[in-house]
Scaffold this motif. Sequence first.
Motif, short mmCIF file in Angstrom:
data_model
loop_
_atom_site.label_atom_id
_atom_site.label_comp_id
_atom_site.label_asym_id
_atom_site.label_seq_id
_atom_site.Cartn_x
_atom_site.Cartn_y
_atom_site.Cartn_z
N LYS A 1 40.94 4.87 -6.64
CA LYS A 1 42.22 4.95 -6.57
C LYS A 1 43.03 5.98 -7.13
CE LYS A 1 43.72 -0.22 -6.55
NZ LYS A 1 42.87 -1.17 -7.27
N GLU A 2 42.46 6.67 -8.09
CA GLU A 2 43.01 7.76 -8.76
C GLU A 2 42.19 8.91 -8.85
OE1 GLU A 2 45.10 6.98 -12.18
OE2 GLU A 2 46.31 5.48 -11.16
N THR A 3 40.95 9.03 -8.05
CA THR A 3 40.23 10.24 -7.92
C THR A 3 40.02 10.75 -6.33
OG1 THR A 3 39.23 8.91 -9.83
CG2 THR A 3 37.93 10.72 -8.97
N VAL A 4 39.91 12.04 -6.53
CA VAL A 4 39.63 12.80 -5.17
C VAL A 4 38.75 13.83 -5.37
CG1 VAL A 4 42.07 12.37 -4.27
CG2 VAL A 4 41.39 14.58 -5.56
N ARG A 5 37.70 14.19 -4.42
CA ARG A 5 36.87 15.10 -4.40
C ARG A 5 37.53 16.52 -3.77
NH1 ARG A 5 31.65 11.70 -3.10
NH2 ARG A 5 31.57 10.85 -5.34
N VAL A 6 37.71 17.39 -4.73
CA VAL A 6 38.47 18.70 -4.08
C VAL A 6 37.32 19.72 -3.93
CG1 VAL A 6 40.04 20.13 -4.20
CG2 VAL A 6 40.50 18.16 -5.62
N GLY A 7 37.10 20.40 -2.80
CA GLY A 7 36.11 21.27 -2.60
C GLY A 7 36.47 22.18 -1.51
N LEU A 8 35.53 23.25 -1.44
CA LEU A 8 35.65 24.25 -0.25
C LEU A 8 34.12 24.69 -0.01
CD1 LEU A 8 35.84 27.25 -1.28
CD2 LEU A 8 37.80 26.43 -2.49
N MET A 9 34.17 25.43 1.25
CA MET A 9 32.92 26.30 1.32
C MET A 9 33.57 27.58 1.98
SD MET A 9 30.98 24.32 4.48
CE MET A 9 31.56 24.31 6.07
N THR A 10 32.81 28.49 1.68
CA THR A 10 33.44 29.83 2.20
C THR A 10 32.39 30.97 1.94
OG1 THR A 10 35.28 31.47 1.67
CG2 THR A 10 33.98 30.44 -0.42
N GLU A 11 32.71 31.95 2.79
CA GLU A 11 31.89 33.13 3.05
C GLU A 11 32.57 34.06 1.83
OE1 GLU A 11 32.56 34.86 6.71
OE2 GLU A 11 31.23 33.52 7.66
N GLY A 12 33.63 33.75 1.12
CA GLY A 12 34.41 34.50 -0.09
C GLY A 12 33.48 34.22 -1.24
N ASN A 13 34.41 34.49 -2.06
CA ASN A 13 34.27 34.10 -3.71
C ASN A 13 34.57 32.61 -3.93
OD1 ASN A 13 34.68 33.97 -6.54
ND2 ASN A 13 34.69 35.96 -6.70
N PRO A 14 33.86 31.68 -4.13
CA PRO A 14 34.12 30.34 -4.23
C PRO A 14 35.12 30.13 -5.43
CG PRO A 14 31.88 30.58 -4.72
CD PRO A 14 32.39 31.74 -4.18
N LYS A 15 34.94 30.72 -6.52
CA LYS A 15 35.35 30.55 -7.75
C LYS A 15 37.02 30.76 -7.53
CE LYS A 15 32.98 30.62 -11.95
NZ LYS A 15 32.52 31.95 -12.96
N GLU A 16 37.37 32.14 -7.10
CA GLU A 16 38.80 32.54 -6.92
C GLU A 16 39.47 31.81 -5.73
OE1 GLU A 16 38.46 36.56 -5.88
OE2 GLU A 16 37.66 37.29 -7.81
N CYS A 17 38.62 31.33 -4.73
CA CYS A 17 39.09 30.35 -3.59
C CYS A 17 39.83 28.89 -4.21
CB CYS A 17 38.26 30.29 -2.57
SG CYS A 17 38.11 31.60 -1.21
N PHE A 18 38.62 28.83 -5.24
CA PHE A 18 38.97 27.36 -5.65
C PHE A 18 40.10 27.33 -6.64
CE2 PHE A 18 37.93 23.51 -8.40
CZ PHE A 18 37.84 22.67 -7.52
#
Length: 389
Positions: free
Chosen positions: A210-227
């Motif tokens: 109800k109040e939770t989402v999974r936020v994520g990404l996959m990348t060839e770049g810098n994951p921390k900065e993209c996130f």
Amino acid sequence: MSNRYKMFDVIVIGAGPSGLNTARRLAENGLKVLVLEKKSEIGEHVICTGIVGKDIFKRFSLSKNSILKEIRKVKVISPFMNYLNYEHPDSFAYVVDRKKFDGYLGEKAHSKGVKIELNSKVKDIIINKNSVEVITKKNGKYKEKYLSQLVIIATGVNYKLQKKLGLGFPNNFLKGIQAELNIKDGEYTHVFIGRDVAPGAFAWVVPIGKETVRVGLMTEGNPKECFRRLIEKFFPDKIRSLKKERIQFKPIAQGLISKTYGNRVLTVGEAAAQVKTTTGGGIYYGLLCSEFASQVILKRFNEGDFSERALSEYEKLWKKALKKEILIGYYARKLCGKLNDSQIENLFKIIQSDGILPLVKDKGDFDWHSDLLLAFLKKLSFRLIKIIK
Ligand SMILES: Cc1cc2nc3c(=O)[nH]c(=O)nc-3n(C[C@H](O)[C@H](O)[C@H](O)COP(=O)(O)OP(=O)(O)OC[C@H]3O[C@@H](n4cnc5c(N)ncnc54)[C@H](O)[C@@H]3O)c2cc1C
């Protein structure tokens, strides 16, 4: 070190979906199977969004108890904040709780007679002429030795054992990152594309409760900065409360590898890079390949032949099923990864306006993407060349 060898037909290393399903299939056909898992619990701290196609439950006889949410509506957001809404007539995928999902496979395997040893990190495998020795560190301290006819490496993205045995391992990875945030969910799964948030791949927001989402990404770049950019752009009020320890990282294997077999050994699942190169999803292909692995192993137990030549049939089978998917997905994603944001936006506009969505409804399949990608290419070829130029 305990001197007493413990003897099994097959030892499976890794209690993820691929390892557990292989173990279960072998045990239900009469083999004596041991699973060795380094974690203290099955499914502990798994880094995964948990999205699986709706067919997976029937295809692999799985319980639906792990389902957290259905996926029916998807919103794709372009680099310049245009939207593309896709609504399927019914649920085409689900988000699962990996601890429950893997836990169910563990219970199933156990009920078929599989012995599961937790806190057992495999440090070495020695392939002898007539057997395999598997050496673990139990609870990080003393060593245990086990003996079997055959060993399955299903260790996910840990490739130390394959390297030691001279087997294949992937050279290409995307970097995955994910956190769970307290955000009132909607009905939509969101997918974000663009160089700002995920160069080379995409980002996602997937409701799980109800109040939770999974936020994520996959990348060839810098994951921390993209996130950080993703959160700043779309959830600016969450940036302060986002604790570092809630953000998890993991690589995602990409590409087609050889060899996934040797004398008395097979590799299965993400350990064999059996992962969708389009989305990074590895659960379905891992389960599928665990079925091929168990089919071949059962045949070889009847013949008593565990040679490299006899086990090569496994790689033939899984590549027949997945080679085209893995390669077409890989090159399509690489091509998209070369586009700049204006080019992505142009492509996005064509897709919005040009009857592409019916193509998705017609050719789209959650687990098989190559036909849709080829149909896209056929329909868009001239315009794609124009965009790339
Ligand atoms: C951010 C992110 C999101 C993802 N989202 C999805 C998704 O939505 N859907 C999807 O299908 N896939 C997704 N994936 C990929 C998916 O999680 C993996 O492909 C899948 O878990 C692979 O299953 P497996 O059984 O091959 O390996 P794993 O699930 O990784 O299991 C391997 C097991 O082996 C154990 N192990 C490792 N080394 C040793 C050792 N030496 N001794 C003993 N045990 C060992 C590990 O502890 C682990 O339990 C995602 C990945 C990431 C990073």
